[in-house]
Design a protein around this motif. Structure first.
Motif, short mmCIF file in Angstrom:
data_model
loop_
_atom_site.label_atom_id
_atom_site.label_comp_id
_atom_site.label_asym_id
_atom_site.label_seq_id
_atom_site.Cartn_x
_atom_site.Cartn_y
_atom_site.Cartn_z
N ALA A 1 -13.59 -3.88 -5.11
CA ALA A 1 -12.92 -4.50 -6.29
C ALA A 1 -14.07 -3.94 -7.37
N ARG B 1 -9.68 -10.88 -9.67
CA ARG B 1 -8.91 -10.11 -8.70
C ARG B 1 -8.88 -10.76 -7.15
N GLU C 1 -2.21 -8.05 -11.16
CA GLU C 1 -3.20 -7.85 -10.13
C GLU C 1 -4.01 -6.66 -10.74
N VAL D 1 -5.87 -3.29 -10.85
CA VAL D 1 -6.07 -2.23 -9.90
C VAL D 1 -7.32 -1.50 -10.64
N LEU E 1 -4.91 -1.55 -3.42
CA LEU E 1 -6.31 -1.98 -4.06
C LEU E 1 -7.30 -1.69 -3.20
N GLY F 1 -7.82 1.96 -4.58
CA GLY F 1 -7.78 2.07 -6.05
C GLY F 1 -8.62 3.05 -6.91
#
Length: 300
Positions: A12, A25, A155, A157, A278, A281
């Motif tokens: 993330a 996130r 959300e 990315v 995700l 990503g």
């Protein structure tokens, strides 16, 4: 040795290049994100990020960890699905922005199809603005697209800078209207390009309009004008316009996942595909291809 929770946090941060965005996130505090990263760095014995008060970047070891983290998490998900007996079924209507056609999104979708063969995946590739409309109308279950300026839903990315691009060697005359290569309405980059030019008081003209990214790329390669595009997705044969051309700054753009209305048989599949996107990503970029910068008037 490597905790899946910490690996998801690492991905993330690597994809958003922001501890704050990663925390949003994941739905945790920023201090938790920092703690996960610190523990993962302790486990590897390597520094994975370089960070200061202004920016976050991956180290060489961090770049290497991207591939390892994806592989470990994918194996973890497959093992979990196998031993829990989870088999997703149903029809999943997925919409993706044209921006991702030339990235490694097909690899992510291929892996999803392999892991969930009983899901009937229906792909729609369209302009981000059109995908937002179809999602709102209940015609899509999951969308990967740009977020409109000022919007906060979806959300995240990844975030990227928008930049002006064109054919290498193209000259922009400051005394003439800027020749623009544009998606038709409701294109999000189209709206942004026109907005910043109007704010600057810079005149412009439409040199090409196409609903196809391939059509816009062809026009740009032919030297017909400039287009607003994500810096991380610049197609081969095109290059950023030099700052001395005097074109206004386009700001950043967010690429987000948006879920549609809950529909029987689609929600779990949509959640699984969203998780796969995700996790991968950082693969949703395209290297510039080593082309040079487009010259503005007065360049050597």
């Amino acid at each position: 040795m490597y905790d899946p929770v910490q690996l998801r946090t690492f991905l993330a941060v690597a994809q958003t290049l922001s501890f704050t965005a990663a925390a949003r996130r994941l739905g945790v505090r920023q201090s938790t994100v920092s703690q996960h990263v610190r523990r993962l760095e302790d486990a590897t014995g390597r520094r994975l990020f370089v960070r200061d008060t202004h920016r976050v970047g991956l180290t060489v070891d961090g770049e290497a960890m991207l591939g390892f983290a994806r592989t470990i998490l994918e194996a973890h998900e497959r093992a979990s699905a196998f031993f829990t007996g989870t088999r997703l079924r149903g029809r999943l209507r997925f919409g993706a922005s044209e921006d991702f056609v030339l990235t490694r999104l097909p690899e992510i979708l291929q892996s999803f199809r392999r892991d969930h063969p009983e899901v009937e995946l229906e792909l729609t590739v369209e302009l981000s603005g059109t995908l937002h409309q179809r999602l709102a109308a209940g015609r899509l279950d999951l969308v990967l697209a740009k977020r409109r300026a000022g919007d906060t839903h979806g959300e995240l990315v990844r975030q990227d800078a928008l930049t002006w691009i064109g054919a290498p060697g193209l000259r922009i005359d400051p005394d003439r209207p800027v020749p623009l290569i544009l998606f038709p309405p409701p294109g999000i980059t189209r709206a942004r390009a026109l907005e910043v030019l109007e704010e600057q008081g810079r005149s412009w003209r439409v040199a090409c309009t196409s609903g196809s990214l391939s059509g816009l790329i062809a026009a740009a390669r032919a030297g017909l004008g400039v287009m607003a595009h994500s810096r991380g997705l610049i197609p081969p044969g095109l290059a950023p316009v030099a700052a001395r051309a005097g074109l206004p700054d386009l700001g950043d753009v967010d690429f987000v996942l948006l879920h549609g209305r809950r529909r029987d048989g689609a929600q779990q599949a949509a959640d699984a595909l969203a998780a796969a996107i995700l996790a991968g990503g950082d693969r949703l970029i395209r290297p510039p291809g080593g082309v040079g910068t487009v010259r503005g008037q007065g360049d050597a």
